[in-house]
Every structure is written in structure tokens, then in C-alpha cells.
Design a protein around this motif. Sequence first.
Motif, PDB file in Angstrom:
ATOM      1  N   ASP A   1     -29.734  17.975  18.795  1.00  0.00           N
ATOM      2  CA  ASP A   1     -29.037  19.345  18.938  1.00  0.00           C
ATOM      3  C   ASP A   1     -28.396  20.278  17.725  1.00  0.00           C
ATOM      4  O   ASP A   1     -27.539  19.294  17.476  1.00  0.00           O
ATOM      5  N   PHE A   2     -28.084  21.332  18.215  1.00  0.00           N
ATOM      6  CA  PHE A   2     -27.317  22.207  17.245  1.00  0.00           C
ATOM      7  C   PHE A   2     -26.506  22.699  18.368  1.00  0.00           C
ATOM      8  O   PHE A   2     -26.905  23.738  19.453  1.00  0.00           O
ATOM      9  N   ILE A   3     -24.781  22.725  18.234  1.00  0.00           N
ATOM     10  CA  ILE A   3     -24.225  23.381  18.844  1.00  0.00           C
ATOM     11  C   ILE A   3     -23.165  24.223  17.906  1.00  0.00           C
ATOM     12  O   ILE A   3     -23.311  24.165  16.295  1.00  0.00           O
ATOM     13  N   SER A   4     -22.875  25.563  17.392  1.00  0.00           N
ATOM     14  CA  SER A   4     -22.430  26.486  17.744  1.00  0.00           C
ATOM     15  C   SER A   4     -20.609  27.065  18.495  1.00  0.00           C
ATOM     16  O   SER A   4     -20.356  26.432  19.636  1.00  0.00           O
TER      17      SER A   4
ATOM     18  N   HIS B   1     -15.311  13.721  26.134  1.00  0.00           N
ATOM     19  CA  HIS B   1     -14.657  13.743  24.939  1.00  0.00           C
ATOM     20  C   HIS B   1     -15.626  14.542  25.098  1.00  0.00           C
ATOM     21  O   HIS B   1     -16.339  15.527  26.023  1.00  0.00           O
ATOM     22  N   SER B   2     -14.897  15.553  24.343  1.00  0.00           N
ATOM     23  CA  SER B   2     -15.271  17.335  23.845  1.00  0.00           C
ATOM     24  C   SER B   2     -15.275  18.347  22.840  1.00  0.00           C
ATOM     25  O   SER B   2     -14.490  17.354  21.771  1.00  0.00           O
ATOM     26  N   VAL B   3     -16.178  18.823  22.112  1.00  0.00           N
ATOM     27  CA  VAL B   3     -15.991  19.593  20.652  1.00  0.00           C
ATOM     28  C   VAL B   3     -15.714  20.576  21.317  1.00  0.00           C
ATOM     29  O   VAL B   3     -16.435  21.427  22.095  1.00  0.00           O
ATOM     30  N   THR B   4     -14.276  21.139  20.704  1.00  0.00           N
ATOM     31  CA  THR B   4     -14.808  22.912  20.662  1.00  0.00           C
ATOM     32  C   THR B   4     -13.747  23.237  19.307  1.00  0.00           C
ATOM     33  O   THR B   4     -13.072  22.541  18.172  1.00  0.00           O
TER      34      THR B   4
ATOM     35  N   ASP C   1     -31.797  30.680  13.439  1.00  0.00           N
ATOM     36  CA  ASP C   1     -32.120  30.926  14.875  1.00  0.00           C
ATOM     37  C   ASP C   1     -31.570  29.336  15.188  1.00  0.00           C
ATOM     38  O   ASP C   1     -31.715  29.758  16.716  1.00  0.00           O
ATOM     39  N   MET C   2     -31.648  28.902  14.971  1.00  0.00           N
ATOM     40  CA  MET C   2     -30.646  28.109  15.678  1.00  0.00           C
ATOM     41  C   MET C   2     -29.484  28.411  16.170  1.00  0.00           C
ATOM     42  O   MET C   2     -28.312  28.124  17.120  1.00  0.00           O
ATOM     43  N   MET C   3     -28.574  28.923  15.579  1.00  0.00           N
ATOM     44  CA  MET C   3     -27.224  30.057  16.092  1.00  0.00           C
ATOM     45  C   MET C   3     -27.870  30.766  17.111  1.00  0.00           C
ATOM     46  O   MET C   3     -26.590  31.042  18.498  1.00  0.00           O
ATOM     47  N   ALA C   4     -28.252  31.524  17.168  1.00  0.00           N
ATOM     48  CA  ALA C   4     -29.003  32.202  18.134  1.00  0.00           C
ATOM     49  C   ALA C   4     -29.109  32.101  18.986  1.00  0.00           C
ATOM     50  O   ALA C   4     -29.120  32.226  20.614  1.00  0.00           O
ATOM     51  N   LEU C   5     -30.048  30.550  19.043  1.00  0.00           N
ATOM     52  CA  LEU C   5     -30.477  29.848  20.811  1.00  0.00           C
ATOM     53  C   LEU C   5     -29.539  29.069  21.087  1.00  0.00           C
ATOM     54  O   LEU C   5     -29.641  28.456  22.168  1.00  0.00           O
ATOM     55  N   SER C   6     -28.552  29.032  20.283  1.00  0.00           N
ATOM     56  CA  SER C   6     -26.937  27.904  21.341  1.00  0.00           C
ATOM     57  C   SER C   6     -25.802  29.046  21.407  1.00  0.00           C
ATOM     58  O   SER C   6     -25.008  27.855  21.656  1.00  0.00           O
ATOM     59  N   ASP C   7     -25.792  30.277  21.906  1.00  0.00           N
ATOM     60  CA  ASP C   7     -24.831  30.736  22.632  1.00  0.00           C
ATOM     61  C   ASP C   7     -24.582  30.726  23.900  1.00  0.00           C
ATOM     62  O   ASP C   7     -23.494  30.708  24.410  1.00  0.00           O
ATOM     63  N   ARG C   8     -25.548  29.620  24.693  1.00  0.00           N
ATOM     64  CA  ARG C   8     -24.802  29.583  26.121  1.00  0.00           C
ATOM     65  C   ARG C   8     -25.434  27.797  26.458  1.00  0.00           C
ATOM     66  O   ARG C   8     -24.481  27.439  27.493  1.00  0.00           O
ATOM     67  N   ALA C   9     -25.523  26.825  25.774  1.00  0.00           N
ATOM     68  CA  ALA C   9     -26.268  25.955  25.701  1.00  0.00           C
ATOM     69  C   ALA C   9     -25.817  25.326  24.300  1.00  0.00           C
ATOM     70  O   ALA C   9     -26.871  25.885  23.413  1.00  0.00           O
TER      71      ALA C   9
ATOM     72  N   PRO D   1     -20.566  26.542  25.129  1.00  0.00           N
ATOM     73  CA  PRO D   1     -19.599  26.351  26.011  1.00  0.00           C
ATOM     74  C   PRO D   1     -20.277  24.892  25.697  1.00  0.00           C
ATOM     75  O   PRO D   1     -21.071  24.292  25.991  1.00  0.00           O
ATOM     76  N   VAL D   2     -19.302  23.428  25.412  1.00  0.00           N
ATOM     77  CA  VAL D   2     -20.090  22.008  25.502  1.00  0.00           C
ATOM     78  C   VAL D   2     -19.186  21.868  26.477  1.00  0.00           C
ATOM     79  O   VAL D   2     -17.214  21.753  26.139  1.00  0.00           O
ATOM     80  N   GLU D   3     -18.725  21.803  27.718  1.00  0.00           N
ATOM     81  CA  GLU D   3     -18.159  20.501  28.362  1.00  0.00           C
ATOM     82  C   GLU D   3     -17.223  19.213  28.566  1.00  0.00           C
ATOM     83  O   GLU D   3     -18.417  18.372  27.748  1.00  0.00           O
ATOM     84  N   GLU D   4     -16.829  18.684  28.750  1.00  0.00           N
ATOM     85  CA  GLU D   4     -15.734  17.166  28.555  1.00  0.00           C
ATOM     86  C   GLU D   4     -16.709  16.130  29.049  1.00  0.00           C
ATOM     87  O   GLU D   4     -17.351  16.844  30.640  1.00  0.00           O
ATOM     88  N   GLN D   5     -17.017  15.122  28.338  1.00  0.00           N
ATOM     89  CA  GLN D   5     -18.710  14.687  29.101  1.00  0.00           C
ATOM     90  C   GLN D   5     -18.514  13.173  28.433  1.00  0.00           C
ATOM     91  O   GLN D   5     -17.638  12.895  27.840  1.00  0.00           O
ATOM     92  N   ALA D   6     -18.858  12.441  28.895  1.00  0.00           N
ATOM     93  CA  ALA D   6     -19.476  11.099  28.643  1.00  0.00           C
ATOM     94  C   ALA D   6     -20.771  10.627  28.656  1.00  0.00           C
ATOM     95  O   ALA D   6     -21.132  10.500  29.532  1.00  0.00           O
ATOM     96  N   MET D   7     -21.373  10.574  27.107  1.00  0.00           N
ATOM     97  CA  MET D   7     -22.741  10.298  27.072  1.00  0.00           C
ATOM     98  C   MET D   7     -23.335   8.764  27.310  1.00  0.00           C
ATOM     99  O   MET D   7     -22.148   7.707  27.105  1.00  0.00           O
TER     100      MET D   7
END
Length: 320
Positions: free
Chosen positions: A241-244, A292-295, A213-221, A248-254
Motif C-alpha cells: 500500500d501507499f500512504i501520503s 498503532h497509527s502513523v502521521t 499517480d500513487m500520491m493522487a490515489l492516496s488522498d482519502r485512503a 487518513p490512517v486511523e489507529e489500528q491493530a493489524m
Amino acid sequence: MTPAEMEARIVRYGDLVPCKTAFIDAHTPGSDQKENFTIIGGGVSESPDQHVHIKDTPGFNIGAAGQPPKCRNSLHSHRTAEVFFVLKGRWRFFWGRWGKAGEVTLEEGDIFNIPTGIFRGFENIGTDYGMIMAILGGDDAGGGVLWAPQVIEDAKDHGLVLGENGKLYDSKKGQKLPDGVGPMPLLADDVLARMPEPTTGEVVPRYVARYWDMMALSDRAPAPVIGPDAMLVDKPGFDVDFISHTTPVEEQAMDSHHVLMPMRGHWRLDYDGGSVVLNPGDTCAVPPGLRHSVTPSMSGEASMFRVRSNDDPAGPTWVG
């Protein structure tokens, strides 16, 4: 941040140091083969032998439990949140005064935000050594563990006594309670009577999220798993949060601390100062303000959990 500084903020799965005497049931048959890991923060271990990988906490603790098949963790409770996701294996979680109020089976990648204030236990029901990763609310993780009375009584028959100071003493090693320190008192009957006994139907829909379910919901954010407006609406003192591989995870600074915990696949973490690959079971503490960013570092299935600090209190989580 230099590569050396970043590497010091990463705990590799292969470098985890276990403790086999972390809790009062360490000698009790059926629980005497479990291993406890404290990855970020001191966690709730009762043993001076526990190794802590990263002592500084970001508002929560990260730990893990490793167990061979048929090994279980005895019934206990916490004053703050306790969230598990299954890294390896198949696990049965059960809860209630005697562990019979309800239960759920979790597969790899499933996550369980166990309600605060109820007794809970878990066992590896798979065929191989299993590992579950844990997130505990608060910098001090609530100050320790509350054990079901029968767990403390059973432990006495196998040489372990828990002092009222929260430390374990092993009579098999000639240890005894220090002068002026009494044994940990059993929870009173009126306290036990007030502890909730939620059913499986009350707990699972509100506190369990399944991997696919988390995989399905993480397709756009990134998919919010725990927190306001998330799959599991709660305020345990941190957000998850769950990231797959499709997120798309843009470079950011939290502006908050957060921890990256890969579930599957290999991830490239690019940050201001370098780049590093994170693997399943690794834990990476990213400080606030670091760009940072993760891919995914290669094609195929990849997923990770991201835990973020916030200003919410560290619990409780159960609302009857």
C-alpha cells in the motif's frame, strides 16, 4: 511494547551495513562498485560477508541496492517476486536473455513489480549515488539467484566462482571450490529458450506504478499498489500500500505482519507503549496485534510504502 523493543524492530537508513562482495559480478568491471543490503531476512546474497540486520522474516524479505552513477547489476532471475521502489536517484531497468527485450526508467518513488522468471538488470543513470529498496517474496527469497550464463562466464575472468552450493569463492584471495562441490552449472539451452521475453509495452502498464499517480490515489485512503484490486493486480506473496501526507490512517491493530518504509518526509509512529519518528530510508517491522497509527511529524510532502504479509504463495508473477 517498550520503546527499546520497538527500536530493535527499526533499521535506520544511516545504520545500514553494506556488502560489496554479495554477488558473482562483484569484481566485474561496471558492477564492481555496487553495495548490497539485507535489512529483513537473509535475502539472496551469495557472500558470507553479508550483514543481516533483522533475521526473522514476516513472509517476505526486505533489502536494498546502492550504486554510484553508471554502475549496474547484472542480468539475473528469481523464483519468487522481486519488487523495487526508487528511494534515491534515477534508474534504468532492463530485461530479457541479453537485456534487450525491454526497459523502463524509474524516478524517485516509482515502484516496479518485476515479473518472475525473466532475466532482469538495473543501473544507476543519475548523477549521484542512488538507492533502491527491494521486497523479495518468501521467507527464503526463493533460495537464491539464477544468473544469465554470460554473467557467470564473465565473473571467472575476474576471480569469482559460484559453487553449486550457492556460495562464492574468490581465487584472488586463494579460495577454491571445496572437495565435492562443483561450479554452479549454466542454465541449459532449453531452459533459456522457455524464459519469456516480454516487451516494454507488455510490462510497464501492468507492473510499474508512478509516484505521482500513487500520491493522487492516496488522498482519502491508503492506495493499494500491489495485490487484489490494486493498481498492479498480482499475488506475489505480500501486499503493498501507499500512504501520503493526505491519507487518513486511523489507529489500528493489524492481524498480519507489516513493514513501514518511508519514502519522503518524517512520520510519527504512535504505538501501544510509546512513539517514534521514522525517516526516509528507515525500515520498521510492526508485529501483528500491535495497536498503532502513523502521521506526518511535520508539514509538507510525506509518503511511505506499507508492505503486508498474506497467505498467498510467493510467486510467480508473470502471466504472458
